[in-house]
Design a protein around this motif. Structure first.
Motif, mmCIF file in Angstrom:
data_model
loop_
_atom_site.group_PDB
_atom_site.id
_atom_site.type_symbol
_atom_site.label_atom_id
_atom_site.label_comp_id
_atom_site.label_asym_id
_atom_site.label_seq_id
_atom_site.Cartn_x
_atom_site.Cartn_y
_atom_site.Cartn_z
ATOM 1 N N SER B 153 -7.389 -5.293 -10.842
ATOM 2 C CA SER B 153 -6.400 -5.338 -11.919
ATOM 3 C C SER B 153 -5.125 -6.026 -11.407
ATOM 4 C CB SER B 153 -6.069 -3.928 -12.399
ATOM 5 O OG SER B 153 -5.035 -3.389 -11.602
ATOM 6 N N PRO B 154 -4.299 -6.562 -12.323
ATOM 7 C CA PRO B 154 -3.121 -7.319 -11.877
ATOM 8 C C PRO B 154 -1.972 -6.443 -11.378
ATOM 9 C CG PRO B 154 -3.247 -7.280 -14.274
ATOM 10 C CD PRO B 154 -4.492 -6.620 -13.771
ATOM 11 N N LEU B 161 3.087 -2.397 -14.102
ATOM 12 C CA LEU B 161 2.272 -1.980 -15.238
ATOM 13 C C LEU B 161 3.164 -1.646 -16.431
ATOM 14 C CD1 LEU B 161 -0.920 -0.112 -15.377
ATOM 15 C CD2 LEU B 161 0.928 1.142 -16.418
ATOM 16 N N ALA B 162 4.243 -0.908 -16.160
ATOM 17 C CA ALA B 162 5.163 -0.551 -17.245
ATOM 18 C C ALA B 162 5.820 -1.807 -17.811
ATOM 19 C CB ALA B 162 6.227 0.415 -16.730
ATOM 20 N N GLY B 215 -13.001 -2.199 -16.997
ATOM 21 C CA GLY B 215 -11.865 -2.826 -17.659
ATOM 22 C C GLY B 215 -11.656 -2.339 -19.082
ATOM 23 N N GLU B 216 -12.520 -1.426 -19.525
ATOM 24 C CA GLU B 216 -12.303 -0.890 -20.874
ATOM 25 C C GLU B 216 -10.981 -0.128 -20.934
ATOM 26 O OE1 GLU B 216 -15.519 1.478 -22.351
ATOM 27 O OE2 GLU B 216 -14.478 1.997 -24.192
ATOM 28 N N ALA B 217 -10.655 0.550 -19.837
ATOM 29 C CA ALA B 217 -9.338 1.169 -19.718
ATOM 30 C C ALA B 217 -8.568 0.418 -18.632
ATOM 31 C CB ALA B 217 -9.475 2.639 -19.365
ATOM 32 N N ARG B 237 -7.354 1.365 -6.911
ATOM 33 C CA ARG B 237 -6.060 1.364 -6.244
ATOM 34 C C ARG B 237 -5.250 2.504 -6.849
ATOM 35 N NH1 ARG B 237 -3.631 -3.760 -7.872
ATOM 36 N NH2 ARG B 237 -5.154 -4.733 -6.522
ATOM 37 N N PHE B 238 -4.649 3.323 -5.987
ATOM 38 C CA PHE B 238 -3.813 4.417 -6.494
ATOM 39 C C PHE B 238 -2.371 3.930 -6.567
ATOM 40 C CE2 PHE B 238 -6.771 7.927 -4.604
ATOM 41 C CZ PHE B 238 -7.717 7.612 -5.562
#
Lengths: 520, 340
Positions: B153-154, B161-162, B215-217, B237-238
């Motif tokens: 994920s990016p 993310l926010a 990638g659905e979520a 990744r946390f």
């Protein structure tokens, strides 16, 4: 890699591992035969034992239980018309009519051979292409799963062809029942009448026991020969004769206990040739649906049954004791086991409830199934695969050796057999959640089953709706929540579009087929 | 008022030791402390386990929470000298099991494997009582919730993310284990703090991890133990741990607090009994629980799963429950609606 492979093979053929696998198969077959006793329950019972065993030995025991349980469930479905596990419900449709015709040995032989092939096929897939299949399964999103479940539901049509109204009504009753409980998205209580027992809805197995076993027991009350129940076995089973007396149907025309064919215990070559196609269909469908988290055994068995019915060109014989109708769901439900191991081994994601337990059990041994297992403990990972292979071999050997004993079950005095079955049904319904409430629910479904039989309403659509209803709703609503109400992804996602297309084919096929049957 | 000094801890006792609830709790605590230090077993409790004890597990058989409970029950049986029979009463997120224990006789022969779910279920109103309708023996272990994304994920931190929230033509989608579950509440709290209106997908434990990988979520909130193996394999990744402190197993992952997000959510499991179970019996159970939790077998399982074993009995545990209860209630009340 070769070293680990060899190490794994050696671990799996250690005498202790082999013995554990064999014992597991035996226990699994017995547990599977008992209505309401699930494979999961059997695994939990042996779990404390495995805390002290070596992981390689424990895994053999568990995999034996898994494969054996799938097969054992079919035995009671075939012999008594009472499916021991949800996955074996489809097997009863043709297995029991075969028994009614006095061919118990033939029916069981078919089930055992088909299970072996299905299990072996899935074991090969697990061994050869597990990572690739797991990645494919990961592409499946909620929208695709919805369409898959929808396809499963269209099978209702092929069971409703005698009377559309009764068939669809039966399905609607099932779908209405699955709305009881917590709403899958909002979490609010629906139709629970403030009773916490209803919050988690009706357990599928509780309904299954009630629907199948109670009418069967009542039937046996007023027919004292083993043939007494015959011909009325599954209420409104597909294409069952309009005149109650056609194939081995009427009370009294069925063979007496002694006449049940014991000679032909080993599957005949001609039969084996006949089930090639159904077994192929069942193996492929079962393995693939096993991989998808949540799809599971019952849907695989029913889809395979339906496809075999359409593909073999002997659809009219299905439901009246076609060996193909036994072979397809049997191959499928055993193929599911290997399929479900694939996402467990490669991703640590359980394919069905049993693999969820397997993950827990392995964790207790400090082995976390998942991508790292092949890196950290490749020997164990390969050992697991070989153990699964051995489990299927033992299954075949134990079942074939035990056939002579098994067919005697049908010949046992009804006065002993039926009370035992009745007790097992109550115990089974209770033990699923340790709740007496479930026993009442089970009896409630028994009454429903009797009413449907009296109305000549097919019970299979109800059953399918109960198995699939919740997944249908969950996947639909989660997909729509994610897309914020946009429905285009159902048609733009290739998997979803494929399944929806197959659904249309399935419905049209059934409608046209039914019309053609009625025409002459 | 009398003052008692025991092991350097000062307790103030009421004149009549049994007249108030607080005082009886205090005497329980004392008894537990004494039993815990192995000084003596209270005489009344010496007769206590005379027969098998029902060990109620609110989860489906076979999950890691179930297996952990079963192992604890086995180890406690070794301490108490009787069998603790694990009985699964799954369903409705634990509501069935909590109702069952609430109705059971308070004689010490019904013990429940409790979890944080007792706070969510009672606050959501799924059972007609509060968490304090039961007596609580203690906590056995705890683990943080983690906020996770797929490795491909990016986003490498919560800020990015926010920042993407609302700029992608569609909302951020966050998977959780079910509406009203702790993972859902954790995700709600984080998103509220960073000011992002996300869509929450109540996908369930079985498919939760898969939806993040597919990638659905876009992200998920999960218990550490439920995501650890995929994290170690480099698939997840946390972005943050929602625990109070950094967890040694994932020492590099910052806590939400460190990132300036005022959210703290630790999941715990422990033991509860029906209200009114005799104090000596509770003390005996607390002692057995503490010893079972520090047994080799249990420690090994906890290490493998990623749990932090930290027994905490009665008084302090009740205080913790009260604090967490207020926190859970606040999240539920501040969310306009729990629906996605």
């Amino acid at each position: 890699m070769t070293g680990d492979l060899l190490q794994g093979l050696l671990q799996a053929i250690q005498p202790a591992s082999l013995a554990a696998t064999g014992v597991g198969c035996l226990l699994g077959i017995v547990a599977g035969m008992i209505p309401g006793m699930t494979i999961s329950a059997a695994m939990i019972i042996v779990l404390p034992l495995t805390f002290v065993l070596d992981p390689n030995v424990s895994i053999g025991l568990f995999l034996g239980l898994y494969a054996g349980g799938m097969l054992g469930g079919s035995f009671s479905a075939i012999l008594l018309n009472i499916p021991g596990t949800p996955s074996s419900a489809a097997t009863a449709l043709d297995g029991y009519p075969l028994v009614a015709r006095g061919q118990a040995g033939r029916a069981l032989g078919m089930a055992v051979s088909a299970s072996f092939c299905g299990g072996l096929f899935s074991a090969l897939c697990l061994f050869l292409i597990a990572p690739r299949l797991a990645d494919l399964a990961l592409q499946f999103r909620s929208a695709d799963l919805f369409s898959l479940v929808f396809l499963g539901l269209t099978i209702i049509c092929s069971f409703a062809s005698r009377s559309w109204i009764k068939g669809l009504l039966s399905a609607v009753i099932g779908l209405a029942i699955v709305t009881v409980g917590q709403d899958p998205v909002m979490g609010t209580a629906r139709f629970t009448f403030r009773d916490p027992n209803l919050l988690s809805g009706v357990h599928f197995l509780t309904a299954l026991i009630g629907l199948f076993a109670i009418p069967q027991l009542i039937e046996n009350l007023h027919g004292n020969s083993p043939g007494g129940a015959i011909g009325l076995g599954v209420p409104g089973r597909p294409g069952s004769p309009d005149s109650p007396g056609s194939p081995g149907g009427r009370n009294g025309t069925a063979p007496a206990a002694g006449a049940i064919e014991l000679r032909k215990l080993l599957p005949a070559f001609a039969d084996l040739r006949r089930i090639r196609l159904p077994v192929g269909i069942g193996s492929a469908v079962g393995t693939f649906l096993g991989i998808l988290p949540g799809a599971g055994g019952p849907i695989a068995a029913f889809i395979s049954y339906d496809y075999a019915k359409k593909a073999t060109g002997r659809g009219d014989r299905f439901g009246q004791g076609a060996v193909e109708g036994v072979a397809a769901p049997e191959a499928a439900n055993n193929a599911v086991t290997g399929g479900a191991l694939i996402p467990m081994m490669t991703l640590g994601i359980p394919g069905d409830p049993v693999t969820a337990i397997l993950i827990g059990a392995l964790l207790a041994h400090g082995l976390a199934p998942g991508p790292l297992l092949f890196v950290e403990r490749a020997d164990f990972a390969y050992g697991l695969m070989f153990s699964f292979f051995w489990a299927n071999v033992f299954n075949l050997l134990i079942a074939l050796a035990g056939l002579r004993l098994l067919v005697k079950v049908v010949a046992a005095p009804r006065t002993l057999l039926m009370p035992a079955v009745a007790i097992l049904c109550v115990v089974g319904a209770w033990s699923l959640r340790n709740s007496i409430f479930d026993v009442y629910v089970m009896f409630g479904f028994g009454l429903l089953g009797l009413a449907m039989k009296w109305l000549d309403m097919p019970v299979v659509p109800l059953l399918l709706a109960l198995v699939l209803g919740r997944q249908l709703e969950e996947n639909l609503r989660i997909a729509l929540t994610g897309s914020q109400g946009d429905i285009t992804m159902f048609f733009t996602s290739p998997f979803s579009a494929l399944f929806l297309g197959l659904s249309v084919v399935s419905v049209v096929w059934s409608v046209v087929g039914a019309r053609r049957q009625r025409a002459p | 008022m009398a003052t008692v000094l025991q092991h350097g801890v000062e307790y103030r006792l009421a004149e009549d030791g049994r007249s108030t609830g607080d005082a009886s709790r205090l005497s329980m605590l004392l008894a537990a402390l004494l039993a815990g230090f192995g000084l003596f077993g209270p005489p009344a409790a010496a007769q206590y386990p005379e027969r098998a004890i029902e060990f109620v597990i609110p989860f489906d058989a076979g999950g890691s929470a179930d297996i952990e409970g079963r192992l604890l029950a086995e180890e406690m049986g070794a301490v108490l000298g009787v069998t603790l029979v694990p009985v699964n009463r799954p369903g409705a997120g634990g509501a069935l099991a909590y109702s069952y224990v609430n109705d059971a006789d308070p004689d010490g022969y019904t013990v429940m494997w409790t979890s944080t779910s007792i706070l969510t279920i009672t606050n959501l109103g799924n059972v007609p009582f509060g968490f304090d309708a039961l007596d609580h023996i203690g906590r056995v272990e705890h683990q943080p919730l983690v906020f996770a994304v797929a490795t491909d994920s990016p986003w490498s931190d919560i800020d990015s993310l926010a920042g993407d929230c609302g700029n992608r033509g569609r909302p951020i989608r966050i998977a959780n284990s079910g509406t009203g579950s702790t993972t859902h509440l954790g995700a709600l709290a984080v998103m509220q703090e960073v000011g992002c209106e996300a869509v929450h997908l109540p996908i369930g434990t079985r498919r939760r991890n898969a939806t993040v990988l597919s990638g659905e979520a876009d992200a998920m909130v999960a218990p550490l133990t439920g995501a650890l193996s995929l994290f170690r394999a480099g698939r997840l990744r946390f972005l943050a741990s929602l625990g109070a402190d950094r967890n040694p197993i994932i020492a590099d992952v910052p806590t939400a607090r460190e990132l300036g997000i005022d959210v703290e959510f630790d999941l715990f499991r422990g033991l509860s009994v029906p209200m009114g179970t005799p104090a000596e019996v509770q003390a005996r159970l607390a002692d057995a629980m503490t010893r079972a939790a520090s047994s080799d077998a249990f420690q090994r399982l906890a290490d493998d799963l990623g749990l932090t074993v930290a027994p905490l009995i009665m008084g302090p545990f009740e205080a913790l429950l009260r604090r967490e209860d207020a926190r859970v209630r606040a999240i539920i009340q501040s969310a306009d609606t729990l629906t996605p």
